[in-house]
Design a protein around this motif. Structure first.
Motif, short mmCIF file in Angstrom:
data_model
loop_
_atom_site.label_atom_id
_atom_site.label_comp_id
_atom_site.label_asym_id
_atom_site.label_seq_id
_atom_site.Cartn_x
_atom_site.Cartn_y
_atom_site.Cartn_z
N ILE A 5 0.84 -1.20 0.00
CA ILE A 5 0.00 0.00 0.00
C ILE A 5 0.87 1.25 0.00
CG2 ILE A 5 -1.68 1.33 1.35
CD1 ILE A 5 -2.81 -1.34 2.34
N ALA A 6 1.93 1.23 0.83
CA ALA A 6 2.84 2.38 0.89
C ALA A 6 3.52 2.61 -0.44
CB ALA A 6 3.88 2.16 2.00
N PHE A 7 3.89 1.49 -1.10
CA PHE A 7 4.54 1.62 -2.40
C PHE A 7 3.60 2.23 -3.43
CE2 PHE A 7 5.32 -0.61 -6.53
CZ PHE A 7 6.39 0.18 -6.91
N LEU A 8 2.34 1.80 -3.44
CA LEU A 8 1.38 2.33 -4.40
C LEU A 8 1.11 3.81 -4.15
CD1 LEU A 8 -1.14 -0.65 -4.54
CD2 LEU A 8 0.50 0.05 -6.31
N ILE A 9 1.04 4.19 -2.87
CA ILE A 9 0.84 5.60 -2.55
C ILE A 9 2.02 6.44 -3.04
CG2 ILE A 9 0.69 7.26 -0.64
CD1 ILE A 9 -0.89 5.14 0.92
N ALA A 10 3.24 5.92 -2.77
CA ALA A 10 4.44 6.64 -3.22
C ALA A 10 4.49 6.74 -4.73
CB ALA A 10 5.69 5.92 -2.70
N LEU A 11 4.07 5.68 -5.41
CA LEU A 11 4.09 5.68 -6.86
C LEU A 11 3.12 6.69 -7.41
CD1 LEU A 11 5.30 4.23 -9.33
CD2 LEU A 11 3.38 2.63 -9.24
N LEU A 12 1.91 6.75 -6.84
CA LEU A 12 0.91 7.71 -7.30
C LEU A 12 1.36 9.14 -7.01
CD1 LEU A 12 -2.34 5.85 -6.18
CD2 LEU A 12 -1.57 6.24 -8.53
N ALA A 13 1.98 9.32 -5.85
CA ALA A 13 2.43 10.67 -5.49
C ALA A 13 3.51 11.16 -6.43
CB ALA A 13 2.97 10.67 -4.05
N GLY A 14 4.28 10.22 -7.02
CA GLY A 14 5.37 10.61 -7.90
C GLY A 14 4.97 10.79 -9.34
N CYS A 15 3.67 10.71 -9.65
CA CYS A 15 3.24 10.81 -11.04
C CYS A 15 3.36 12.23 -11.57
CB CYS A 15 1.79 10.32 -11.18
SG CYS A 15 1.64 8.53 -10.99
N GLY A 16 3.39 13.22 -10.69
CA GLY A 16 3.54 14.59 -11.13
C GLY A 16 4.99 14.95 -11.30
N LYS A 17 5.29 16.23 -11.41
CA LYS A 17 6.66 16.70 -11.59
C LYS A 17 7.47 16.40 -10.33
CE LYS A 17 9.24 20.91 -12.72
NZ LYS A 17 9.85 20.40 -13.94
N GLN A 18 8.60 15.73 -10.47
CA GLN A 18 9.41 15.35 -9.33
C GLN A 18 10.24 16.53 -8.86
OE1 GLN A 18 11.67 11.76 -9.86
NE2 GLN A 18 10.20 10.95 -11.33
N ALA A 19 10.46 16.58 -7.51
CA ALA A 19 11.26 17.66 -6.94
C ALA A 19 12.68 17.61 -7.47
CB ALA A 19 11.27 17.54 -5.42
N THR A 20 13.17 16.41 -7.81
CA THR A 20 14.56 16.29 -8.27
C THR A 20 14.77 16.85 -9.66
OG1 THR A 20 14.02 14.04 -8.97
CG2 THR A 20 15.08 14.30 -6.84
N GLU A 21 13.70 17.25 -10.36
CA GLU A 21 13.87 17.83 -11.68
C GLU A 21 14.35 19.27 -11.61
OE1 GLU A 21 10.31 17.34 -13.93
OE2 GLU A 21 10.35 15.15 -13.83
N THR A 22 14.23 19.89 -10.43
CA THR A 22 14.71 21.26 -10.24
C THR A 22 15.80 21.23 -9.17
OG1 THR A 22 12.97 21.65 -8.61
CG2 THR A 22 12.52 22.30 -10.87
N PRO A 23 16.85 22.04 -9.31
CA PRO A 23 17.94 22.03 -8.34
C PRO A 23 17.48 22.38 -6.94
CG PRO A 23 18.56 23.22 -10.35
CD PRO A 23 17.09 22.98 -10.42
N ALA A 24 18.07 21.72 -5.95
CA ALA A 24 17.77 22.04 -4.56
C ALA A 24 18.44 23.36 -4.20
CB ALA A 24 18.27 20.93 -3.66
N VAL A 25 17.83 24.10 -3.28
CA VAL A 25 18.36 25.37 -2.83
C VAL A 25 19.45 25.12 -1.79
CG1 VAL A 25 17.83 27.56 -1.68
CG2 VAL A 25 16.17 26.53 -3.27
N GLY A 26 20.58 25.79 -1.92
CA GLY A 26 21.65 25.64 -0.95
C GLY A 26 22.99 26.02 -1.54
N ARG A 27 24.02 25.87 -0.74
CA ARG A 27 25.39 26.19 -1.20
C ARG A 27 25.97 24.98 -1.91
NH1 ARG A 27 30.54 25.23 0.49
NH2 ARG A 27 29.80 24.05 2.32
N PRO A 28 26.27 25.11 -3.21
CA PRO A 28 26.81 23.96 -3.94
C PRO A 28 28.18 23.55 -3.41
CG PRO A 28 25.99 25.65 -5.45
CD PRO A 28 26.04 26.27 -4.09
#
Length: 396
Positions: A5-28
């Protein structure tokens, strides 16, 4: 059922634009040579973005790019909420004390920075390191299967209770197992060493492993040692004439596996070689490709030197074919078959080769340049069956 169930929820939640597609904010934090991970730091913790297309051996990338954002949070720092640009990220509390891996190279790198004693699960019993292999046989370290052959055994992985699973994905189909493990509460950090296009890229994982284990200084020292060794070889060959080289090993019948691009080709070139089978670089294609014997004769027959076997490739004995190869006639045929423990089915080259390009570069340089054959050989040795040599063993 709860993990499903947790896997299916995570899978559905990831169907939109992933956070990893944009750079994280911080000091490189600069990580040279690598294209598979980046690091930023903020508020006392680090954000690691890992991404790669999984390329099959001798083939092409298949399936979507794999992307994971990992947050390394020291145990002394309050854990941030996994919201905003951290939504969907994997959190790892550092330093980790219990580590699972499914690739011998990860074992070797942990050994290099002094953290192999934290292993609680590995691929199996084929470790080149005698101490690790013995602990596996004694049942002190679990066996989850090697990433090149199969997805991990999640039951064994769960029982090992790792603080982090450093997962090598050898096939795009295995990526589902990574998401399942994460959904089951196992922090997974994918390891994309094999997807680096620069041969110094895999070495940079020593810095990442150091961040995970609290051994950053040891990771930095390892990287500096390797880079210094590479520079020494490159300086030594800079004034020597370049020589043509063929890197091809026989698979079966009329088929050869040939080095044509990428990090493997650059090692040959930086050792002072000119790869007669060179093809344009393409990150979505493997460094090697299959070729027929006729192509090998036509394009590789005049190469000065020939790297023609690794520890597990088959021996080729067609003397009529070999007689047409200049490298064979001149005795400049080398095999990368050093560092083998037959009784354990363990191979040092397959564990440390990608992590010690300084040693591999040195081996290639002494292959290509007779004046450097006083250097010690690590894995690549002259095959004395070639040319006018006698015997079937190996020389320098």
């Amino acid at each position: 059922m709860r993990w499903l169930i947790a896997f299916l929820i995570a899978l559905l939640a990831g169907c939109g634009k992933q956070a990893t597609e944009t750079p994280a904010v911080g000091r490189p934090i600069p990580i040279p040579h690598t294209r598979t991970f980046s690091v930023v730091e903020r508020d006392g913790y680090r954000i690691i973005d890992l991404h790669a297309n999984i390329v099959t051996w001798g083939g092409a990338a298949n399936g979507p790019e794999q992307r994971v954002r990992v947050v390394l949070v020291p145990k002394s720092v309050k854990a941030p909420a996994l919201t905003g640009d951290l939504a969907g990220a994997v959190m790892v509390r550092t330093p980790v004390e219990r580590i699972a891996v499914n690739y011998g190279g990860s074992e070797a790198l942990l050994s290099a920075i002094g953290a192999a004693d934290r292993l609680v699960a590995v691929g199996g019993t084929k470790s080149y390191d005698d101490a690790i292999r013995e602990r596996v046989k004694q049942g002190k370290i679990g066996q989850i299967g090697y990433g090149w052959h199969s997805p991990p055994n999640l039951d064994v992985l769960l029982a090992a209770k790792p603080d982090v699973f450093l997962m090598t994905i050898g096939d795009p189909a295995h990526a589902d197992a990574m998401h399942r493990a994460i959904a089951m509460g196992i922090p997974v950090v994918p390891v994309f060493m094999a997807n680096e296009s620069d041969y110094l890229g895999p070495v940079q994982y020593a810095r990442l492993f150091g961040m995970l284990t609290g051994r950053e200084r040891q990771g930095e020292q390892f990287v500096a040692m390797v880079e210094n060794g590479v520079d020494q070889v490159k300086r030594a060959v800079a004034a020597l004439p370049r020589r043509s080289v063929l890197s091809a090993w026989w698979m079966n019948g009329d088929t050869w596996m040939v080095t044509v691009r990428g990090a493997a080709n650059r090692l040959l070139e930086d050792a002072g070689g000119i790869n007669v089978m060179r093809r344009p670089d393409d990150p979505r294609l493997d460094d090697t490709m299959q070729m027929a014997s006729e192509t090998l004769l036509t394009d590789g027959g005049k190469a000065d030197c020939w790297l023609w076997r690794d520890p597990i490739s088959k021996r080729f004995g067609d003397q009529r074919f070999l007689a047409h190869m200049r490298a064979w006639r001149d005795g400049c045929v080398f095999a990368a078959d050093g560092g083998v423990k037959p009784g354990a089915d363990a191979f040092d080259l397959f564990e440390r080769g990608a992590l010690r390009p300084d040693l591999l570069l040195r081996d290639y340089a002494r292959m290509l340049h007779p004046e450097l054959r006083g250097w010690p050989a690590t894995w690549v040795r002259q095959d004395q069956r070639a040319g006018n040599s006698t015997g079937v063993g190996h020389g320098s």
